[in-house]
Design a protein around this motif. Structure first.
Motif, short mmCIF file in Angstrom:
data_model
loop_
_atom_site.label_atom_id
_atom_site.label_comp_id
_atom_site.label_asym_id
_atom_site.label_seq_id
_atom_site.Cartn_x
_atom_site.Cartn_y
_atom_site.Cartn_z
N GLU A 32 0.74 -1.32 -0.13
CA GLU A 32 0.10 0.20 -0.06
C GLU A 32 0.98 1.36 0.07
OE1 GLU A 32 -3.45 2.00 2.63
OE2 GLU A 32 -1.37 1.23 3.51
N GLN A 33 1.77 1.13 0.83
CA GLN A 33 2.77 2.17 1.18
C GLN A 33 4.17 1.75 1.22
OE1 GLN A 33 1.70 6.26 2.89
NE2 GLN A 33 0.23 4.99 4.32
N ALA A 34 5.21 2.34 0.65
CA ALA A 34 6.57 2.24 0.98
C ALA A 34 7.44 3.38 0.68
CB ALA A 34 6.95 1.03 0.14
N GLY A 89 12.91 16.43 6.21
CA GLY A 89 11.86 16.85 5.51
C GLY A 89 11.87 16.16 4.07
N LEU A 90 12.62 15.46 3.50
CA LEU A 90 12.51 14.98 2.40
C LEU A 90 12.00 13.22 2.48
CD1 LEU A 90 13.32 14.98 -0.71
CD2 LEU A 90 15.56 13.87 -0.07
N LYS A 91 10.95 13.45 1.78
CA LYS A 91 10.28 11.85 1.61
C LYS A 91 10.17 11.52 0.05
CE LYS A 91 5.85 9.94 3.47
NZ LYS A 91 4.67 10.32 4.54
N VAL A 92 10.28 10.20 -0.07
CA VAL A 92 10.19 9.57 -1.61
C VAL A 92 9.88 8.19 -1.32
CG1 VAL A 92 12.25 11.00 -2.29
CG2 VAL A 92 12.68 8.62 -1.32
N GLY A 93 9.15 7.88 -2.22
CA GLY A 93 8.40 6.46 -2.44
C GLY A 93 6.92 6.64 -2.79
N LYS A 94 6.04 5.73 -2.45
CA LYS A 94 4.58 5.63 -2.69
C LYS A 94 3.92 5.93 -1.17
CE LYS A 94 0.65 2.86 -4.41
NZ LYS A 94 0.47 1.39 -4.77
N PHE A 95 3.07 6.96 -1.32
CA PHE A 95 2.39 7.42 -0.11
C PHE A 95 1.45 8.31 -0.42
CE2 PHE A 95 6.29 10.03 -0.55
CZ PHE A 95 5.69 11.08 -0.68
N TYR A 96 0.69 8.47 0.66
CA TYR A 96 -0.69 9.43 0.51
C TYR A 96 -0.50 10.85 0.31
CZ TYR A 96 -3.73 5.39 1.25
OH TYR A 96 -4.12 3.93 1.37
#
Length: 343
Positions: A128-130, A136-143
């Motif tokens: 679902e998410q990874a 503050g940096l965010k990479v991947g699959k998320f909402y």
């Protein structure tokens, strides 16, 4: 010294030396000290240190049984007025402090079973998410921020909310701002056709002021050259929380394309520590697309009630009932009953 005395003394000395070596040979090595699991309270409840490291780990999730009902429409080929579905969610969360900030890795696994047997796609377990997060940096699959609607189950304030993205967020506690680049692959509309490998840009700006909060987001769909904007405000009023929202779209886009604009309101009444009752209503103008840049002339509204009840620690239930009335569209009753075990 005679020979007899010499032999006796030599034998005694040899026995002493031999005895010492034999004793040394059977001394057992001291056992290695055991490393017990240590609680990690730096990132909240439920975290513990992975043995042999300074990385904190947390497992959580839920099991949900839900019965959906829908009367008044046969959209999407529906052949029954009700449908039962079971969902399992398992999350793995790792965090550690680094010289660049908190390093986080997250995996959310989900499985939904809707039909009998295991031959349909809905019975598969999927990611679902990874994502990876550092500071503050965010990479991947998320909402996306568009997923953060009102707390009830009546409002409809987003179209798609889960993307592969690159995001940066500045969070100062009472104030936050962020920017995200989102892959919009697989988002289709009948009036525009499929456009894979599309890209979108979304932004978020908000703040918290005591018992009140405000959140403003926007999204721009590059290939379709259309965008949407939304504002949500909440405030503690009496024994509950009042929520107000407004959303607008310029045309077909991945973030919001339900109507040209809409407003919504709800009041989450905290009846007891275990019971919350939330009536809500939403008004739509220009419901539905007729071309990439044009919404219909249909207006309408939706009203409903959501009831949340905590049965005991880790076990809760939710009931939602909604009525929708849109111009030139069959009137529609819908809702669900849910039982969920969280851990």
């Amino acid at each position: 010294m005679n020979i007899k005395s010499l032999l006796i003394g030599s034998a005694a000395a040899l026995a002493a030396v031999s005895g010492a070596k034999a004793a040394d040979a059977i001394v057992a090595a001291e056992p290695e000290p055991l490393e017990y699991v240590r609680v990690c309270d730096a990132f909240g409840a439920g975290f513990f240190y992975i043995p042999g490291s300074e990385t904190c780990l947390k497992f959580d999730g839920f099991v949900r049984f839900q019965v959906n009902f829908n009367r008044g429409t046969t959209a999407n080929g529906r052949t029954s007025d009700w449908d039962a579905i079971t969902r399992a969610q398992f999350n793995i969360d790792t965090r550690s402090d680094t010289e660049l900030g908190v390093l986080r890795g997250y995996i959310g696994l989900q499985g939904n079973t809707d039909n009998a047997g295991t031959t349909v796609a809905t019975d598969a377990v999927f990611v679902e998410q990874a994502f990876i997060e550092l500071g503050g940096l965010k990479v991947g699959k998320f909402y996306n921020w568009w997923d953060n609607g009102l707390s009830g189950e009546t409002d409809n304030l987003a179209s798609n909310t889960l993307f592969n993205s690159i995001r940066y967020t500045y969070d100062a506690g009472s104030f936050y701002a962020g920017l995200s680049v989102d892959e919009l692959e697989g988002v289709t509309y009948a009036v525009t056709g499929d456009q894979p490998n599309n890209v979108g840009v979304s932004g978020n700006l908000g703040g918290k002021f005591g018992g009140a909060a405000i959140d403003l987001i926007g999204g721009y769909d590059v290939d379709r050259s259309n965008g949407a904007a939304r504002i949500i405000a909440t405030a503690d009023v009496g024994p509950g929380t009042l929520g107000l929202a407004g959303v607008w779209a310029s045309g077909a886009n991945a973030y919001y394309a339900v109507s040209e604009w809409a407003v919504a309101a709800q009041y989450a009444y905290k009846a007891t520590d275990k019971l919350t009752i939330t009536p809500g209503v939403q008004y739509y103008s220009g419901f539905g697309l007729v071309s990439q840049d044009t919404f219909s002339n249909n207006d309408g509204w939706k009203g409903g009630l959501t009831v949340d009840y905590k049965i005991t620690d880790g076990l809760s239930t939710k009931l939602a009932v909604n009525y929708q009335d849109i111009d030139n569209t069959p009137k529609d009753w819908s809702g669900f009953v849910r039982l969920q075990r969280s851990f």
